[in-house]
Design a protein around this motif. Structure first.
Motif, PDB file in Angstrom:
ATOM      1  N   SER A 102       0.801  -1.238   0.000  1.00  0.00           N
ATOM      2  CA  SER A 102       0.000   0.000   0.000  1.00  0.00           C
ATOM      3  C   SER A 102       0.830   1.283   0.000  1.00  0.00           C
ATOM      4  O   SER A 102       0.336   2.336  -0.386  1.00  0.00           O
ATOM      5  N   ARG A 103       2.058   1.221   0.473  1.00  0.00           N
ATOM      6  CA  ARG A 103       2.930   2.395   0.655  1.00  0.00           C
ATOM      7  C   ARG A 103       2.282   3.438   1.577  1.00  0.00           C
ATOM      8  O   ARG A 103       2.486   4.646   1.426  1.00  0.00           O
ATOM      9  N   TYR A 134      -3.863  -8.510   4.091  1.00  0.00           N
ATOM     10  CA  TYR A 134      -3.563  -7.107   4.388  1.00  0.00           C
ATOM     11  C   TYR A 134      -4.121  -6.716   5.764  1.00  0.00           C
ATOM     12  O   TYR A 134      -3.437  -6.064   6.561  1.00  0.00           O
ATOM     13  N   ASP A 148       9.161   6.308   7.256  1.00  0.00           N
ATOM     14  CA  ASP A 148       8.039   5.713   7.989  1.00  0.00           C
ATOM     15  C   ASP A 148       8.463   5.166   9.333  1.00  0.00           C
ATOM     16  O   ASP A 148       7.753   4.341   9.928  1.00  0.00           O
TER      17      ASP A 148
HETATM   18  C1  LIG Z   1      13.636  -4.584  10.212  1.00  0.00           C
HETATM   19  C2  LIG Z   1      12.280  -3.971   9.935  1.00  0.00           C
HETATM   20  C3  LIG Z   1      12.029  -2.658  10.335  1.00  0.00           C
HETATM   21  C4  LIG Z   1      10.771  -2.094  10.118  1.00  0.00           C
HETATM   22  N1  LIG Z   1      10.560  -0.800  10.517  1.00  0.00           N
HETATM   23  C5  LIG Z   1       9.333  -0.237  10.349  1.00  0.00           C
HETATM   24  C6  LIG Z   1       9.087   1.089  10.757  1.00  0.00           C
HETATM   25  O1  LIG Z   1       9.946   1.786  11.282  1.00  0.00           O
HETATM   26  N2  LIG Z   1       7.853   1.603  10.548  1.00  0.00           N
HETATM   27  C7  LIG Z   1       6.860   0.868   9.964  1.00  0.00           C
HETATM   28  O2  LIG Z   1       5.755   1.394   9.788  1.00  0.00           O
HETATM   29  N3  LIG Z   1       7.060  -0.388   9.583  1.00  0.00           N
HETATM   30  C8  LIG Z   1       8.263  -0.968   9.751  1.00  0.00           C
HETATM   31  N4  LIG Z   1       8.471  -2.263   9.335  1.00  0.00           N
HETATM   32  C9  LIG Z   1       7.322  -3.047   8.836  1.00  0.00           C
HETATM   33  C10 LIG Z   1       7.108  -3.005   7.309  1.00  0.00           C
HETATM   34  O3  LIG Z   1       8.306  -3.261   6.649  1.00  0.00           O
HETATM   35  C11 LIG Z   1       6.543  -1.665   6.834  1.00  0.00           C
HETATM   36  O4  LIG Z   1       5.418  -1.304   7.603  1.00  0.00           O
HETATM   37  C12 LIG Z   1       6.120  -1.774   5.372  1.00  0.00           C
HETATM   38  O5  LIG Z   1       7.192  -2.183   4.565  1.00  0.00           O
HETATM   39  C13 LIG Z   1       5.619  -0.418   4.924  1.00  0.00           C
HETATM   40  O6  LIG Z   1       5.247  -0.446   3.578  1.00  0.00           O
HETATM   41  P1  LIG Z   1       3.710  -0.469   3.188  1.00  0.00           P
HETATM   42  O7  LIG Z   1       2.953   0.573   3.916  1.00  0.00           O
HETATM   43  O8  LIG Z   1       3.659  -0.488   1.698  1.00  0.00           O
HETATM   44  O9  LIG Z   1       3.305  -1.876   3.773  1.00  0.00           O
HETATM   45  P2  LIG Z   1       2.032  -2.762   3.560  1.00  0.00           P
HETATM   46  O10 LIG Z   1       2.523  -4.119   3.215  1.00  0.00           O
HETATM   47  O11 LIG Z   1       1.046  -2.130   2.682  1.00  0.00           O
HETATM   48  O12 LIG Z   1       1.492  -2.877   5.039  1.00  0.00           O
HETATM   49  C14 LIG Z   1       0.412  -2.138   5.523  1.00  0.00           C
HETATM   50  C15 LIG Z   1       0.619  -1.799   6.948  1.00  0.00           C
HETATM   51  O13 LIG Z   1       0.702  -2.981   7.719  1.00  0.00           O
HETATM   52  C16 LIG Z   1       1.647  -2.822   8.742  1.00  0.00           C
HETATM   53  N5  LIG Z   1       2.749  -3.762   8.537  1.00  0.00           N
HETATM   54  C17 LIG Z   1       3.145  -4.330   7.391  1.00  0.00           C
HETATM   55  N6  LIG Z   1       4.191  -5.166   7.591  1.00  0.00           N
HETATM   56  C18 LIG Z   1       4.448  -5.101   8.900  1.00  0.00           C
HETATM   57  C19 LIG Z   1       5.411  -5.715   9.732  1.00  0.00           C
HETATM   58  N7  LIG Z   1       6.356  -6.544   9.280  1.00  0.00           N
HETATM   59  N8  LIG Z   1       5.394  -5.386  11.046  1.00  0.00           N
HETATM   60  C20 LIG Z   1       4.467  -4.534  11.544  1.00  0.00           C
HETATM   61  N9  LIG Z   1       3.545  -3.918  10.792  1.00  0.00           N
HETATM   62  C21 LIG Z   1       3.530  -4.207   9.511  1.00  0.00           C
HETATM   63  C22 LIG Z   1       2.146  -1.397   8.651  1.00  0.00           C
HETATM   64  O14 LIG Z   1       1.361  -0.581   9.508  1.00  0.00           O
HETATM   65  C23 LIG Z   1       1.891  -1.046   7.210  1.00  0.00           C
HETATM   66  O15 LIG Z   1       1.703   0.316   6.983  1.00  0.00           O
HETATM   67  C24 LIG Z   1       9.737  -2.856   9.517  1.00  0.00           C
HETATM   68  C25 LIG Z   1      10.004  -4.170   9.111  1.00  0.00           C
HETATM   69  C26 LIG Z   1      11.255  -4.719   9.316  1.00  0.00           C
HETATM   70  C27 LIG Z   1      11.503  -6.146   8.879  1.00  0.00           C
END
Ligand SMILES: Cc1cc2nc3c(=O)[nH]c(=O)nc-3n(C[C@H](O)[C@H](O)[C@H](O)COP(=O)(O)OP(=O)(O)OC[C@H]3O[C@@H](n4cnc5c(N)ncnc54)[C@H](O)[C@@H]3O)c2cc1C
Length: 465
Positions: A226-227, A264, A364
């Motif tokens: 979703s970013r 998701y 983030d």
């Molecule tokens: C080492 C490491 C550090 C991370 N640091 C952060 C950070 O500082 N801030 C952060 O928001 N996320 C962090 N994450 C979790 C995850 O990588 C990011 O939330 C995600 O990549 C954000 O991209 P997106 O919104 O497109 O994710 P999507 O895949 O669209 O996820 C949607 C939402 O789900 C939650 N989510 C997704 N994956 C995870 C996960 N592994 N753990 C917890 N929640 C999750 C988040 O709230 C995210 O916004 C980290 C993961 C790892 C492995």
């Protein structure tokens, strides 16, 4: 008059405390630049914060009001603003980190001294700490049970966006610049920061992506996620609004497509799980969650740490991830897991080094999610990766980036190399590497050997070595 104190809720729509304050307005919206919080900030996040505040200010101005900004300790600044504007009640939404809880305690005491009423609301999470517990009432330390309960619970509807009549008629000057706050412009490109931009990202994802999320989220070359993470962390969009839109997509989807959407929703629960864990264990910012009999004997190696940070380890998927972080202040989740495993298991360096680097670089960054995930990768966290399960960075790269598209996007030295060469980079001899990609380094360590050493390091910590 009432104050709504914005913190990590930089929006007017679906904002629980703001909606409550506006129920019996007028409301004076306030944001305080707090030096105690800013000391942990970094250029990408301050840039995103300022852009989100700019958009918030604009949305208040369009309704004949404005955003009142100030700088200083909120415990001193807020009673002063309240006095100046004849405010008798202050509203805000809870934040769950240790730092925020300590600050809020001091603000409550200062407001009590000044005779100003105050009320805090749970807004950032669907289900606040203490509401999803084991049958004995204890917080969960294992995600799967927490996730099942979280998914079963009914979710609140979005809160109404206040109109101009509920807002104070004020006129304020512009926001400070990033330099005035003591930060440089970020070198990375920062995503647009506003509720509109967050809604666009959510719409794009719900129209195209969410139904394949269960698979698509694993491939860093695809736009399969979703970013929205920076929006969730700064509150440019509310959780209820996100869920409402996701539920609409679920209604419109067929049975198979719902698996993607459910995957998701489970990730959203995962983010809330880590917020609960940190709420009950604020010391996790610096300490291991899981205790071993002996201290973990992390290595100390500035050269290898630097290679990891700069993306010059000679492990292509690791280097691509670290360079994506530098260029975009973001990294794909799968690759975050790979680089975190590489730092803690291949290089055997303390997870705190990685956490701090991510805190400084990610737009983030969120204390709970960053810390929870780092400790998961380092086998020190809740429900963590077992210490003997060590990601192989070469097979991870081959599986999740088979055509090396993601790798080539961020590691141009490998542009002319074919995927097989890239995915066997650690097995080539110097001559083969020289002919395939002369500017890309040889691996800084041998994965197989380091894996054995890392397992031995954890066994010593377990008192078995
Ligand atoms: C080492 C490491 C550090 C991370 N640091 C952060 C950070 O500082 N801030 C952060 O928001 N996320 C962090 N994450 C979790 C995850 O990588 C990011 O939330 C995600 O990549 C954000 O991209 P997106 O919104 O497109 O994710 P999507 O895949 O669209 O996820 C949607 C939402 O789900 C939650 N989510 C997704 N994956 C995870 C996960 N592994 N753990 C917890 N929640 C999750 C988040 O709230 C995210 O916004 C980290 C993961 C790892 C492995």
């Amino acid at each position: 008059m009432r104050i709504h104190w914005h913190r990590r809720d930089l929006r007017t729509a679906d904002n629980r405390a703001l909606a409550a304050a506006a129920g019996d307005g007028p409301v004076l919206p306030v944001f305080v630049f707090d030096p105690d919080v800013l000391q942990y900030a970094s250029p990408p996040r301050v840039a995103f914060l300022l852009a989100a505040l700019d958009s918030l200010q604009e949305s208040y101005r369009e309704r004949g009001s404005d955003l009142y900004t100030a700088e200083g300790d909120p415990a001193e600044v807020l009673p002063g603003i309240a006095d100046e504007h004849g405010v008798d009640e202050l509203f805000w939404n809870h934040d769950y980190t240790g730092l925020s809880q300590e600050r809020d305690e001091r603000v409550r005491a200062a407001l009590d001294d000044a005779g100003i009423a105050h009320e805090a609301f749970h807004d950032a999470l669907h289900h606040e700490p203490g509401t999803i517990t084991t049958n004995d009432g204890d917080p969960y330390s294992v995600f799967s049970y927490f996730g099942d309960k979280w998914l079963d619970r009914e979710k609140a509807e979005p809160y109404p966006d206040p109109d101009g009549n509920a807002l104070a008629d004020i006129d304020r000057e512009s926001l400070p610049t990033i330099h005035e706050l003591g930060f440089d412009e970020p070198s990375a490109n920062i995503p647009d920061a506003s509720t509109e931009a967050a809604r666009d990202r959510l719409d794009t994802f719900c129209d195209d992506g969410i139904t394949e999320y269960d698979e698509g989220r694993e491939y860093p070359a695809d736009e399969g996620t979703s970013r929205l993470s920076q929006d969730r962390n700064y509150g440019t969009i509310g959780v209820r609004e996100v869920t409402e839109r996701v539920d609409e997509a679920r209604e419109a989807a067929d049975e198979d497509e719902r698996d993607g959407i459910d995957a998701y929703r489970r990730e959203l629960a995962f983010g809330e799980f880590f917020a609960h864990v940190l709420f009950y264990n604020p010391e996790l910012v610096v300490e291991n969650y899981k205790s071993y009999e002996n201290p973990i004997d992390w290595r100390d190696d500035d050269g290898e740490l630097r290679a990891w940070k700069e993306g010059t380890t000679g492990y292509p998927i690791v280097d691509a991830g670290m360079r994506q972080l530098r260029e975009e202040a973001y990294m794909h989740n799968r690759v975050r897991m790979i680089v975190a495993s590489f730092l803690t298991k291949d290089l055997m360096l303390d997870w705190r080094e990685g956490y701090t680097h991510f805190r400084e670089r990610l737009v983030d960054h969120d204390t709970a999610n960053d810390n929870g995930n780092w400790q998961w990768a380092a086998s020190t966290g809740t429900d963590a990766q077992p210490y003997f399960r060590v990601f192989n960075p070469m097979t991870q790269g081959e599986k999740y980036d088979p055509d090396a598209d993601y790798i080539k996007t961020y590691v141009p030295e490998l542009d002319d190399a074919d995927p097989e060469t890239i995915h066997s980079w650690n097995e080539l001899d110097d001559e083969e590497r020289e002919s395939a990609a002369p500017d890309y380094p040889a691996p800084i360590c041998e994965h197989g050997e380091r894996r054995e050493e890392a397992i031995a390091m954890f066994e010593r910590a377990r008192g078995e070595g």
